[in-house]
Enzyme design. Structure first.
Site, PDB file in Angstrom:
ATOM      1  N   SER A 149      -9.275   2.540   2.594  1.00 14.90           N
ATOM      2  CA  SER A 149      -8.252   3.170   1.774  1.00 14.90           C
ATOM      3  C   SER A 149      -7.316   2.181   1.072  1.00 14.90           C
ATOM      4  O   SER A 149      -6.534   2.584   0.208  1.00 14.90           O
ATOM      5  CB  SER A 149      -7.410   4.125   2.633  1.00 14.90           C
ATOM      6  OG  SER A 149      -6.733   3.433   3.670  1.00 14.90           O
ATOM      7  N   LYS A 179       0.835  -1.197   0.000  1.00 12.91           N
ATOM      8  CA  LYS A 179       0.000   0.000   0.000  1.00 12.91           C
ATOM      9  C   LYS A 179       0.875   1.255   0.000  1.00 12.91           C
ATOM     10  O   LYS A 179       1.883   1.320   0.713  1.00 12.91           O
ATOM     11  CB  LYS A 179      -0.911  -0.027   1.237  1.00 12.91           C
ATOM     12  CG  LYS A 179      -1.901   1.117   1.344  1.00 12.91           C
ATOM     13  CD  LYS A 179      -2.775   0.919   2.576  1.00 12.91           C
ATOM     14  CE  LYS A 179      -3.795   2.050   2.729  1.00 12.91           C
ATOM     15  NZ  LYS A 179      -4.681   1.840   3.892  1.00 12.91           N
ATOM     16  N   SER A 183     -10.103   0.318   6.771  1.00 12.04           N
ATOM     17  CA  SER A 183      -9.439   0.488   5.484  1.00 12.04           C
ATOM     18  C   SER A 183      -8.871  -0.776   4.864  1.00 12.04           C
ATOM     19  O   SER A 183      -8.422  -0.743   3.723  1.00 12.04           O
ATOM     20  CB  SER A 183      -8.313   1.528   5.613  1.00 12.04           C
ATOM     21  OG  SER A 183      -8.840   2.819   5.752  1.00 12.04           O
TER      22      SER A 183
END
Length: 444
Positions: free
Chosen positions: A147, A73, A171
């Site tokens: 996210s 990420k 997330s």
């Protein structure tokens, strides 16, 4: 080996049935074919990944993740890469060292093929940045979530079998739900943090994958210890109660919850309906921590004037919440104690992740803060309470909605129950990839 599991890939490399370079090359070519449609990656590390794969091939001891292509990420440091956090306002200086979890995955033989797309500063439950939109491989008209949305899309589309995510208010679990994969937010302290991160203690690093064994493997390496899949008869509570009055689950969400409840009963577990006692003030507390955490932990050297308007508003709201003392640790402690008491005679709680279908895939970053905040709360009222409590929670597919999108639930347990949650998930089944991608899968 596109579509194989991380466990299968690593075994094939260790046994000499495929080289790490061949495995990574296959996945880089697959990414080139499919990612233009799904927008999972901010950056693909083609040359760098092949060099890393060559280094794995030269090792005598190749490690538990030997040659496995993984995605990181865009929220942690990868040596030589720019960490942007989905923003044009962050520093453009390349990282000089790996984040601890990246280092552990690499030491175990994993190869970082790319950095996945996130919303600015990883705040919102959709993942679009200045260069693209992460979309669900089940239906690209819908968001991959956020996210860790790029991570969810990459795993669901078979671009990688294992991806890193972080979860401050859902997330990992939200994109796992949007993309029909597993997403594990472990309990507090299981995985490492770098200095100055953690979102006021809300956020944990975890993994997204398509099988329980891959989650256990990836999380165990990340944690620096074995994570087991423990099977035993469980007391399973089922609840659809939302902590937000105006964000109730739709009928498709309730159907998915009931499917999982029936599957657990058929597997021999004791199932019953029971709601945790959620205080009316919890949503206000969650909002204060959500905004306050961002305001308190802005990335270093950030140019706030270059932030998106929605993000500037979010930071301003967070600063106001912190000044007013609304991010109250005492209230958080009281909720944690109440949540812990719920598990006195419950092993696993099953709740939804999303209250309704994922958001549409569009430029949410161009919208004002209030529509984003409303969408966030109405879409995913359930995950944040478990970040406040610091409890482990695992998103698991729960069949399909009538609109062709995946349904999902989260399995929640008290601190230290990661192995039980994985054991419970092992009693469920789900399609690992969308049907349109199943033809690309090849077994070793």
């Amino acid at each position: 080996m596109i579509g194989a599991t991380a466990t299968e890939m690593a075994a094939a490399v260790r046994e000499g049935r495929i080289t790490a370079r061949e495995l990574v090359q296959q996945h880089l070519e697959h990414i080139e074919r499919v990612d233009p449609k799904y927008g999972a990656f901010r950056r693909v590390r083609t040359a760098e990944a092949l060099r890393e794969a060559d280094a794995v091939d030269q090792r005598t001891e190749k490690g538990p993740l030997a040659g496995v292509p993984v995605a990181i990420k865009d929220h942690v440091e990868v040596t030589g890469e720019v960490r942007r956090d989905g923003s044009l306002a962050t520093s453009s200086a390349p990282a000089t060292e790996d984040h601890p979890l990246v280092r552990r995955w690499r030491e175990a033989g994993a190869v970082v093929v790319g950095l996945t797309r996130v919303p600015e500063l990883c705040i919102f439950p959709t993942s679009d940045d200045p260069d693209g939109v992460a979309r669900s491989p089940w239906n690209p008209d819908y968001s991959a979530g956020g996210s860790s949305g790029g991570a969810g899309a990459a795993v669901a589309a078979g671009m990688v079998p294992l991806a890193h995510g972080s979860d401050g208010m859902g997330s990992i679990r939200i994109p796992a739900a949007c993309c029909g994969v597993l997403g594990f937010k472990p309990g507090a302290g299981v995985t490492p943090h770098a200095d100055g991160e953690g979102w006021l203690g809300l956020s944990e690093h975890g993994v997204l994958a398509t099988t329980v064994d891959d989650v256990a493997l990836g999380l165990g390496v990340m944690a620096g210890r074995e994570i087991t899949v423990r099977k035993k008869p469980l007391r399973v509570a089922i609840s659809s109660r939302s902590p937000v009055v105006f964000a109730q689950p739709d009928s498709e969400t309730r159907d998915g919850l009931h499917r999982v409840g029936r599957a657990f009963a058929l597997a021999g577990h004791s199932t019953f309906a029971r709601n945790p006692k959620i205080p009316a003030s919890l949503q206000t507390l969650a909002g204060a921590f959500w905004t306050g955490a961002v305001a308190a932990e802005l990335p270093p050297n950030i140019d706030e004037s270059a932030l998106q308007p929605r993000t500037r508003t979010h930071v301003a709201v967070g600063r106001a919440a912190l000044r007013a003392g609304l991010a109250d640790e005492r209230q958080r402690d009281r909720w944690r104690d109440r949540a812990l008491a719920f598990f006195d005679d419950v092993d696993v709680l099953v709740m939804p992740v999303l209250a309704k279908a994922p958001a549409r895939a569009e430029a949410w970053s161009a919208k004002p803060w209030w529509p984003n905040a409303q969408m966030s709360t109405r879409l995913a009222p359930y995950p944040g309470m478990w970040n406040l409590a610091g409890f482990p929670a695992l998103a698991v597919p729960a069949g399909m909605r009538s609109d062709g999108l995946p349904a999902s639930v989260q399995l929640v347990g008290p601190p230290g129950s990661e192995d039980l949650l994985l054991g419970a998930a092992a009693d469920l089944s789900w399609p690992r990839h969308p049907e349109q991608l199943s033809g690309t899968a090849a077994r070793p």
